[in-house]
Design a protein around this motif. Structure first.
Motif, PDB file in Angstrom:
ATOM      1  N   SER A 125      39.175  47.399  22.487  1.00 53.82           N
ATOM      2  CA  SER A 125      39.009  47.586  23.929  1.00 53.82           C
ATOM      3  C   SER A 125      40.291  46.923  24.524  1.00 53.82           C
ATOM      4  CB  SER A 125      37.977  47.210  24.547  1.00 53.82           C
ATOM      5  OG  SER A 125      37.872  45.617  24.284  1.00 53.82           O
ATOM      6  N   PHE A 126      41.317  46.272  23.511  1.00 59.50           N
ATOM      7  CA  PHE A 126      42.569  45.722  24.047  1.00 59.50           C
ATOM      8  C   PHE A 126      43.396  45.904  23.024  1.00 59.50           C
ATOM      9  CE2 PHE A 126      42.118  41.724  21.729  1.00 59.50           C
ATOM     10  CZ  PHE A 126      40.934  41.420  21.365  1.00 59.50           C
ATOM     11  N   ILE A 132      38.684  43.889  31.784  1.00 60.91           N
ATOM     12  CA  ILE A 132      38.257  45.053  31.960  1.00 60.91           C
ATOM     13  C   ILE A 132      36.799  45.693  32.440  1.00 60.91           C
ATOM     14  CG2 ILE A 132      40.307  45.896  30.489  1.00 60.91           C
ATOM     15  CD1 ILE A 132      38.292  46.681  28.510  1.00 60.91           C
ATOM     16  N   MET A 133      36.906  46.537  32.910  1.00 60.85           N
ATOM     17  CA  MET A 133      35.384  47.253  33.364  1.00 60.85           C
ATOM     18  C   MET A 133      35.664  48.690  32.395  1.00 60.85           C
ATOM     19  SD  MET A 133      32.831  48.174  34.730  1.00 60.85           S
ATOM     20  CE  MET A 133      32.586  46.740  35.736  1.00 60.85           C
ATOM     21  N   THR A 134      34.544  48.945  31.596  1.00 56.64           N
ATOM     22  CA  THR A 134      34.623  49.967  31.073  1.00 56.64           C
ATOM     23  C   THR A 134      33.343  51.378  31.464  1.00 56.64           C
ATOM     24  OG1 THR A 134      32.801  49.042  29.665  1.00 56.64           O
ATOM     25  CG2 THR A 134      34.960  48.802  28.832  1.00 56.64           C
ATOM     26  N   SER A 163      28.209  45.637  27.672  1.00 57.10           N
ATOM     27  CA  SER A 163      27.875  46.852  27.340  1.00 57.10           C
ATOM     28  C   SER A 163      28.374  47.081  25.746  1.00 57.10           C
ATOM     29  CB  SER A 163      28.446  48.115  28.164  1.00 57.10           C
ATOM     30  OG  SER A 163      29.958  48.135  27.962  1.00 57.10           O
ATOM     31  N   ILE A 164      28.284  48.070  25.243  1.00 55.48           N
ATOM     32  CA  ILE A 164      28.516  48.421  23.751  1.00 55.48           C
ATOM     33  C   ILE A 164      29.905  47.882  23.350  1.00 55.48           C
ATOM     34  CG2 ILE A 164      27.277  50.153  23.512  1.00 55.48           C
ATOM     35  CD1 ILE A 164      29.092  52.549  24.196  1.00 55.48           C
ATOM     36  N   PHE A 165      31.051  47.667  24.103  1.00 54.48           N
ATOM     37  CA  PHE A 165      32.222  47.142  23.591  1.00 54.48           C
ATOM     38  C   PHE A 165      32.270  45.640  24.208  1.00 54.48           C
ATOM     39  CE2 PHE A 165      33.364  51.450  23.412  1.00 54.48           C
ATOM     40  CZ  PHE A 165      34.027  51.535  22.380  1.00 54.48           C
ATOM     41  N   ILE A 197      33.497  58.985  24.842  1.00 53.46           N
ATOM     42  CA  ILE A 197      34.816  58.734  25.062  1.00 53.46           C
ATOM     43  C   ILE A 197      34.671  57.451  26.047  1.00 53.46           C
ATOM     44  CG2 ILE A 197      36.907  59.483  26.453  1.00 53.46           C
ATOM     45  CD1 ILE A 197      36.290  62.266  26.066  1.00 53.46           C
ATOM     46  N   ALA A 198      35.388  56.593  25.754  1.00 58.37           N
ATOM     47  CA  ALA A 198      35.617  55.249  26.352  1.00 58.37           C
ATOM     48  C   ALA A 198      36.813  55.139  27.179  1.00 58.37           C
ATOM     49  CB  ALA A 198      35.526  53.965  25.333  1.00 58.37           C
ATOM     50  N   TYR A 199      36.537  54.554  28.520  1.00 64.87           N
ATOM     51  CA  TYR A 199      37.442  54.546  29.501  1.00 64.87           C
ATOM     52  C   TYR A 199      37.552  53.035  29.834  1.00 64.87           C
ATOM     53  CZ  TYR A 199      37.984  59.338  30.401  1.00 64.87           C
ATOM     54  OH  TYR A 199      38.307  60.783  29.945  1.00 64.87           O
ATOM     55  N   ARG A 200      38.771  52.508  30.294  1.00 64.70           N
ATOM     56  CA  ARG A 200      38.804  51.070  30.834  1.00 64.70           C
ATOM     57  C   ARG A 200      39.675  50.884  32.058  1.00 64.70           C
ATOM     58  NH1 ARG A 200      42.636  49.197  25.865  1.00 64.70           N
ATOM     59  NH2 ARG A 200      44.271  50.603  26.258  1.00 64.70           N
ATOM     60  N   TYR A 201      39.419  49.896  32.769  1.00 63.18           N
ATOM     61  CA  TYR A 201      40.002  49.708  34.102  1.00 63.18           C
ATOM     62  C   TYR A 201      40.370  48.405  34.204  1.00 63.18           C
ATOM     63  CZ  TYR A 201      40.488  49.743  39.267  1.00 63.18           C
ATOM     64  OH  TYR A 201      40.983  49.591  40.485  1.00 63.18           O
ATOM     65  N   PHE A 202      41.565  47.984  34.782  1.00 60.12           N
ATOM     66  CA  PHE A 202      42.058  46.612  34.768  1.00 60.12           C
ATOM     67  C   PHE A 202      41.916  45.916  36.153  1.00 60.12           C
ATOM     68  CE2 PHE A 202      44.063  48.390  31.083  1.00 60.12           C
ATOM     69  CZ  PHE A 202      43.959  47.400  30.171  1.00 60.12           C
TER      70      PHE A 202
END
Ligand SMILES: CC(C)(COP(=O)(O)OP(=O)(O)OC[C@H]1O[C@@H](n2cnc3c(N)ncnc32)[C@H](O)[C@@H]1OP(=O)(O)O)[C@@H](O)C(=O)NCCC(=O)NCCS
Length: 227
Positions: free
Chosen positions: A162-163, A173-175, A114-116, A215-220
């Motif tokens: 993103s990191f 990550i999942m964004t 995706s965008i990131f 707004i961008a979110y991330r999940y590990f």
């Protein structure tokens, strides 16, 4: 709504992990039950249910399209995108009520890059199903499915924002992305274990003359598996 390129990306090639690709094909995906939901592979027969969801203005205002599908013919390619022979490139599912089997939503990974540069997940639910905790229940259940997929090493180009800086081998990550106005979706992501990492202004694809805050979110996934 979400833009195809976050303004001022800073690209870097990194070594990380990703689920083994192609992803499990729809025909091999066993349905997964949560307390009240069944998360199952999408099938061609879901067209009518998906059209009901995509015909609701309140749902579609939160998508880049910004308006309901005109008719079922406009919905068809949106479903076909996740059916064979394209199923190995996504991890998107029908979200159904356990009690009746009725499809009330669609959600999962709709973009591996995706965008990131990372995979991205999302969801949409029929309006009469809102406000009952279903999106949070789905997101937690789906993330567990995603995290349990077998992994392989991957070298990919991602946006450095993103990191953490100096992290040469960033954790996978999942964004997910929302508009600043979509408070319900922000709540779903936070309650499901995502963390907010970037806000930015971009062209609003629903109305190219105006700007929108995204707004961008991330999940590990590795942190999830460690718990
Ligand atoms: C966003 C969406 C998936 C939420 O589904 P849902 O099943 O109602 O979500 P949940 O019930 O699990 O959680 C929503 C949370 O946001 C809160 N919320 C809802 N509307 C809100 C608002 N306007 N302001 C603040 N909080 C709000 C709810 O109270 C709930 O939090 P709580 O459990 O702490 O009370 C649903 O509204 C939807 O399909 N919208 C259209 C498509 C969409 O926006 N997709 C996401 C694109 S990023």
């Amino acid at each position: 709504m979400a833009s195809s390129t976050p303004s001022k990306p800073k690209w870097a090639t990194v070594k990380t992990t990703l689920p083994v690709r192609p992803l499990p094909l729809n025909s091999t995906r066993a349905p997964v039950a949560t307390d009240r939901l069944i998360i199952r592979a999408l099938v061609a027969e879901d067209l009518e249910s998906l059209n009901v969801i995509r015909s609701q203005p309140e749902v579609m205002i939160n998508t880049p399209q910004g308006r309901p599908d005109i008719d079922i013919d406009e919905t068809r390619p949106k479903l076909d995108f996740f059916l064979p022979p394209k199923d190995g490139a996504h991890y998107n599912f029908a979200i159904c009520l356990k009690e009746t089997g009725e499809m009330i939503g669609i959600g999962g990974c709709h973009q591996l890059k995706s965008i990131f540069g990372w995979p991205a997940m999302g969801y949409m639910f029929r309006k009469d199903a809102w406000g009952k905790g279903y999106a949070t229940e789905f997101t937690k259940g789906w993330l567990d499915m995603w995290c349990k997929l077998p992994r392989e090493e991957a070298e990919i180009e991602v946006d450095q924002r993103s990191f953490s800086e100096g992290d040469e081998q960033p954790l996978e990550i999942m964004t997910a992305f929302t508009s600043a106005e979509n408070l319900a979706s922000q709540n779903v992501l936070t309650k499901s274990g995502f963390e907010r990492f970037l806000d930015w202004e971009d062209a609003d694809l629903r109305n190219p003359d105006s700007q929108i805050t995204l707004i961008a979110y991330r999940y590990f996934p590795s942190k999830h598996l460690a718990n």
